[in-house]
Structures are given as C-alpha cells and as structure tokens.
Design a protein around this motif. Sequence first.
Motif, PDB file in Angstrom:
ATOM      1  N   GLY A   1      12.842  -8.554   5.824  1.00 30.18           N
ATOM      2  CA  GLY A   1      13.191  -7.769   4.647  1.00 30.18           C
ATOM      3  C   GLY A   1      12.353  -8.009   3.406  1.00 30.18           C
ATOM      4  O   GLY A   1      12.697  -7.522   2.323  1.00 30.18           O
ATOM      5  N   GLN A   2      11.256  -8.745   3.519  1.00 30.39           N
ATOM      6  CA  GLN A   2      10.391  -8.921   2.351  1.00 30.39           C
ATOM      7  C   GLN A   2       9.717  -7.596   2.028  1.00 30.39           C
ATOM      8  O   GLN A   2       9.162  -6.935   2.899  1.00 30.39           O
ATOM      9  N   ASP A   3       9.752  -7.208   0.764  1.00 33.72           N
ATOM     10  CA  ASP A   3       9.110  -5.974   0.295  1.00 33.72           C
ATOM     11  C   ASP A   3       7.650  -6.306   0.012  1.00 33.72           C
ATOM     12  O   ASP A   3       7.295  -6.716  -1.089  1.00 33.72           O
ATOM     13  N   TYR A   4       6.791  -6.131   1.018  1.00 35.82           N
ATOM     14  CA  TYR A   4       5.375  -6.480   0.868  1.00 35.82           C
ATOM     15  C   TYR A   4       4.595  -5.244   0.441  1.00 35.82           C
ATOM     16  O   TYR A   4       4.783  -4.159   0.987  1.00 35.82           O
ATOM     17  N   PHE A   5       3.706  -5.409  -0.546  1.00 39.39           N
ATOM     18  CA  PHE A   5       2.845  -4.292  -0.937  1.00 39.39           C
ATOM     19  C   PHE A   5       1.483  -4.804  -1.353  1.00 39.39           C
ATOM     20  O   PHE A   5       1.312  -5.968  -1.709  1.00 39.39           O
ATOM     21  N   MET A   6       0.497  -3.919  -1.267  1.00 37.30           N
ATOM     22  CA  MET A   6      -0.847  -4.242  -1.742  1.00 37.30           C
ATOM     23  C   MET A   6      -1.421  -3.021  -2.426  1.00 37.30           C
ATOM     24  O   MET A   6      -1.231  -1.898  -1.975  1.00 37.30           O
ATOM     25  N   GLU A   7      -2.114  -3.273  -3.528  1.00 32.12           N
ATOM     26  CA  GLU A   7      -2.756  -2.204  -4.289  1.00 32.12           C
ATOM     27  C   GLU A   7      -4.250  -2.235  -3.989  1.00 32.12           C
ATOM     28  O   GLU A   7      -4.884  -3.280  -4.084  1.00 32.12           O
ATOM     29  N   ILE A   8      -4.789  -1.081  -3.634  1.00 32.10           N
ATOM     30  CA  ILE A   8      -6.194  -0.964  -3.252  1.00 32.10           C
ATOM     31  C   ILE A   8      -6.874   0.045  -4.170  1.00 32.10           C
ATOM     32  O   ILE A   8      -6.443   1.186  -4.275  1.00 32.10           O
ATOM     33  N   LYS A   9      -7.948  -0.374  -4.840  1.00 32.22           N
ATOM     34  CA  LYS A   9      -8.759   0.558  -5.632  1.00 32.22           C
ATOM     35  C   LYS A   9      -9.815   1.151  -4.707  1.00 32.22           C
ATOM     36  O   LYS A   9     -10.682   0.433  -4.224  1.00 32.22           O
ATOM     37  N   THR A  10      -9.730   2.448  -4.445  1.00 37.83           N
ATOM     38  CA  THR A  10     -10.668   3.076  -3.512  1.00 37.83           C
ATOM     39  C   THR A  10     -11.824   3.764  -4.215  1.00 37.83           C
ATOM     40  O   THR A  10     -12.877   3.964  -3.619  1.00 37.83           O
ATOM     41  N   LEU A  11     -11.619   4.161  -5.480  1.00 39.54           N
ATOM     42  CA  LEU A  11     -12.628   4.938  -6.208  1.00 39.54           C
ATOM     43  C   LEU A  11     -13.090   6.127  -5.379  1.00 39.54           C
ATOM     44  O   LEU A  11     -14.263   6.468  -5.334  1.00 39.54           O
ATOM     45  N   ASN A  12     -12.151   6.755  -4.684  1.00 40.53           N
ATOM     46  CA  ASN A  12     -12.426   7.926  -3.843  1.00 40.53           C
ATOM     47  C   ASN A  12     -13.432   7.618  -2.736  1.00 40.53           C
ATOM     48  O   ASN A  12     -14.187   8.490  -2.320  1.00 40.53           O
ATOM     49  N   ASN A  13     -13.443   6.395  -2.256  1.00 38.38           N
ATOM     50  CA  ASN A  13     -14.386   5.998  -1.219  1.00 38.38           C
ATOM     51  C   ASN A  13     -13.591   5.385  -0.066  1.00 38.38           C
ATOM     52  O   ASN A  13     -13.036   4.291  -0.189  1.00 38.38           O
ATOM     53  N   ALA A  14     -13.543   6.100   1.058  1.00 36.27           N
ATOM     54  CA  ALA A  14     -12.749   5.655   2.198  1.00 36.27           C
ATOM     55  C   ALA A  14     -13.251   4.331   2.768  1.00 36.27           C
ATOM     56  O   ALA A  14     -12.458   3.464   3.139  1.00 36.27           O
ATOM     57  N   ASP A  15     -14.559   4.155   2.837  1.00 36.81           N
ATOM     58  CA  ASP A  15     -15.108   2.900   3.358  1.00 36.81           C
ATOM     59  C   ASP A  15     -14.708   1.720   2.477  1.00 36.81           C
ATOM     60  O   ASP A  15     -14.390   0.637   2.973  1.00 36.81           O
ATOM     61  N   LYS A  16     -14.720   1.941   1.168  1.00 36.06           N
ATOM     62  CA  LYS A  16     -14.306   0.886   0.241  1.00 36.06           C
ATOM     63  C   LYS A  16     -12.832   0.539   0.460  1.00 36.06           C
ATOM     64  O   LYS A  16     -12.452  -0.630   0.430  1.00 36.06           O
ATOM     65  N   CYS A  17     -12.018   1.542   0.716  1.00 35.20           N
ATOM     66  CA  CYS A  17     -10.599   1.315   0.980  1.00 35.20           C
ATOM     67  C   CYS A  17     -10.422   0.425   2.212  1.00 35.20           C
ATOM     68  O   CYS A  17      -9.687  -0.559   2.181  1.00 35.20           O
ATOM     69  N   VAL A  18     -11.128   0.753   3.289  1.00 34.60           N
ATOM     70  CA  VAL A  18     -11.040  -0.037   4.520  1.00 34.60           C
ATOM     71  C   VAL A  18     -11.527  -1.460   4.261  1.00 34.60           C
ATOM     72  O   VAL A  18     -10.906  -2.436   4.703  1.00 34.60           O
ATOM     73  N   ASP A  19     -12.631  -1.596   3.524  1.00 34.27           N
ATOM     74  CA  ASP A  19     -13.164  -2.923   3.204  1.00 34.27           C
ATOM     75  C   ASP A  19     -12.164  -3.748   2.398  1.00 34.27           C
ATOM     76  O   ASP A  19     -12.030  -4.963   2.607  1.00 34.27           O
ATOM     77  N   GLU A  20     -11.466  -3.100   1.464  1.00 37.03           N
ATOM     78  CA  GLU A  20     -10.490  -3.816   0.641  1.00 37.03           C
ATOM     79  C   GLU A  20      -9.297  -4.280   1.473  1.00 37.03           C
ATOM     80  O   GLU A  20      -8.767  -5.372   1.262  1.00 37.03           O
ATOM     81  N   ILE A  21      -8.860  -3.456   2.417  1.00 39.95           N
ATOM     82  CA  ILE A  21      -7.765  -3.874   3.305  1.00 39.95           C
ATOM     83  C   ILE A  21      -8.214  -5.061   4.155  1.00 39.95           C
ATOM     84  O   ILE A  21      -7.476  -6.031   4.355  1.00 39.95           O
ATOM     85  N   LYS A  22      -9.451  -5.006   4.646  1.00 43.62           N
ATOM     86  CA  LYS A  22     -10.014  -6.125   5.418  1.00 43.62           C
ATOM     87  C   LYS A  22     -10.068  -7.383   4.562  1.00 43.62           C
ATOM     88  O   LYS A  22      -9.762  -8.489   5.034  1.00 43.62           O
ATOM     89  N   ASN A  23     -10.412  -7.233   3.294  1.00 46.27           N
ATOM     90  CA  ASN A  23     -10.458  -8.370   2.381  1.00 46.27           C
ATOM     91  C   ASN A  23      -9.069  -8.990   2.206  1.00 46.27           C
ATOM     92  O   ASN A  23      -8.923 -10.219   2.188  1.00 46.27           O
ATOM     93  N   VAL A  24      -8.045  -8.148   2.075  1.00 46.77           N
ATOM     94  CA  VAL A  24      -6.669  -8.654   1.971  1.00 46.77           C
ATOM     95  C   VAL A  24      -6.314  -9.432   3.237  1.00 46.77           C
ATOM     96  O   VAL A  24      -5.756 -10.540   3.173  1.00 46.77           O
ATOM     97  N   LEU A  25      -6.646  -8.872   4.391  1.00 45.38           N
ATOM     98  CA  LEU A  25      -6.350  -9.532   5.667  1.00 45.38           C
ATOM     99  C   LEU A  25      -7.080 -10.869   5.769  1.00 45.38           C
ATOM    100  O   LEU A  25      -6.481 -11.890   6.131  1.00 45.38           O
ATOM    101  N   ASP A  26      -8.368 -10.879   5.457  1.00 39.00           N
ATOM    102  CA  ASP A  26      -9.167 -12.105   5.563  1.00 39.00           C
ATOM    103  C   ASP A  26      -8.663 -13.205   4.638  1.00 39.00           C
ATOM    104  O   ASP A  26      -8.812 -14.394   4.938  1.00 39.00           O
ATOM    105  N   ASN A  27      -8.076 -12.821   3.514  1.00 36.55           N
ATOM    106  CA  ASN A  27      -7.623 -13.808   2.533  1.00 36.55           C
ATOM    107  C   ASN A  27      -6.124 -14.099   2.597  1.00 36.55           C
ATOM    108  O   ASN A  27      -5.606 -14.843   1.767  1.00 36.55           O
ATOM    109  N   PHE A  28      -5.446 -13.505   3.568  1.00 35.40           N
ATOM    110  CA  PHE A  28      -4.007 -13.741   3.701  1.00 35.40           C
ATOM    111  C   PHE A  28      -3.798 -15.100   4.366  1.00 35.40           C
ATOM    112  O   PHE A  28      -4.225 -15.333   5.491  1.00 35.40           O
TER     113      PHE A  28
END
Length: 191
Positions: free
Chosen positions: A114-141
């Motif tokens: 039941g933890q309400d987990y969220f992450m904010e991603i700045k994409t700047l309208n760039n899908a590749d940047k969005c994917v990279d940012e999610i990968k960064n969250v994963l790598d640093n979790f």
Amino acid sequence: MKRFYITLSEQESFDEVTEWLPFDNNEFEAESAAVAAEKAFNEMEDERLLFRVEELTYEEKSCTWIRHGEALFFALDKQRENIKKIIAAAEDLEWAVEYDDYSNLTFQKYSPCGQDYFMEIKTLNNADKCVDEIKNVLDNFDVSYETYLWLDESGHGKNGAPYDMRDLYEDMEAVEEMISKLYAAVSEAIV
C-alpha cells in the motif's frame, strides 16, 4: 562547444518541406546536435512541427561559416506520439500517469503493502529522455536505503509502513520490480 544553426518548417511532414525558415535565435552553442535541438525546442513559442539542426564549422582559410554534415531532424509530432506510447505502456501496468503538455510526467502506483510510490520525470517532449530518466531512477533505487527511511529507531515500520522490517524490505523489493517492469515496457513501446 560546437555551434549549431536552427531552421524551421510549418509543414506537417519532411516530404512536404520546400523551404526551411530561420529560427529567431537560430544559432546555439552546445556539446551536441541533440542538446542544441533540445535548447531550440524549449524556446519555441509557436506550433511549428518540424525543425532542423545543422553543425556550423569555421574554416580558417576563407574565414567563412559553412554548414556541413548530416542534418538532425526532430519532429514534434513523432516525439509526442512516442510519449503517448510510453503513457499507454505504463497504464497497461496499472501505473497512473499525469502529464503537463508531455514535458513533465508523473508515474504513480501502489506497492503490494500500500505504499503510494511516485516518480516525476522531466521529458522535455523527448521520449528517449523519458526512458533514460526512468532507467536512472531504477539504477539509483536502493532497496536497503528505501527500507531504512521507513523504519523507526527500534527497527519497525513507521507512518503506516509494515511493522516488521522484513515485510517492509520485501515491499521495497516489489517497488524496485515495479520500476524495472515499467522501464522494460516503456523501452519496448518506443522501439
């Protein structure tokens, strides 16, 4: 730093472009064409759909600026289409997604405990940047660190977290797995 020249077109596809128009602030200094394109995109105030970035080099013999090399093309519609695919892939995995004109995305999902987990991603309208940012969250979790944040001084869960340290740790492992599955899905969505 390299210098880049930016031109725009109001046409809807590259096949229809007959003329590229200068961008108001048409020269940018940047490390790469992609960075220059991102800077130009962030300054765009109109709804032109396509723009082109060309590297400028200085030739000492003739003392003139020349354009050369491959032009890097960015299509606003293509980037937004890919971000829509990212949102759909996330929603298929039961993530709630909020977005602000595709430039900022918030992914939210509840963990098994039941933890309400969220992450904010700045994409700047760039899908590749969005994917990279999610990968960064994963790598640093860090499961251990995230668990520690929810423990009180006696080693038990606090603020609604599971009371037992082991249950809390397993819940954080589940959050890491949620992020991992999200990253795999969004990566596949824009291939």
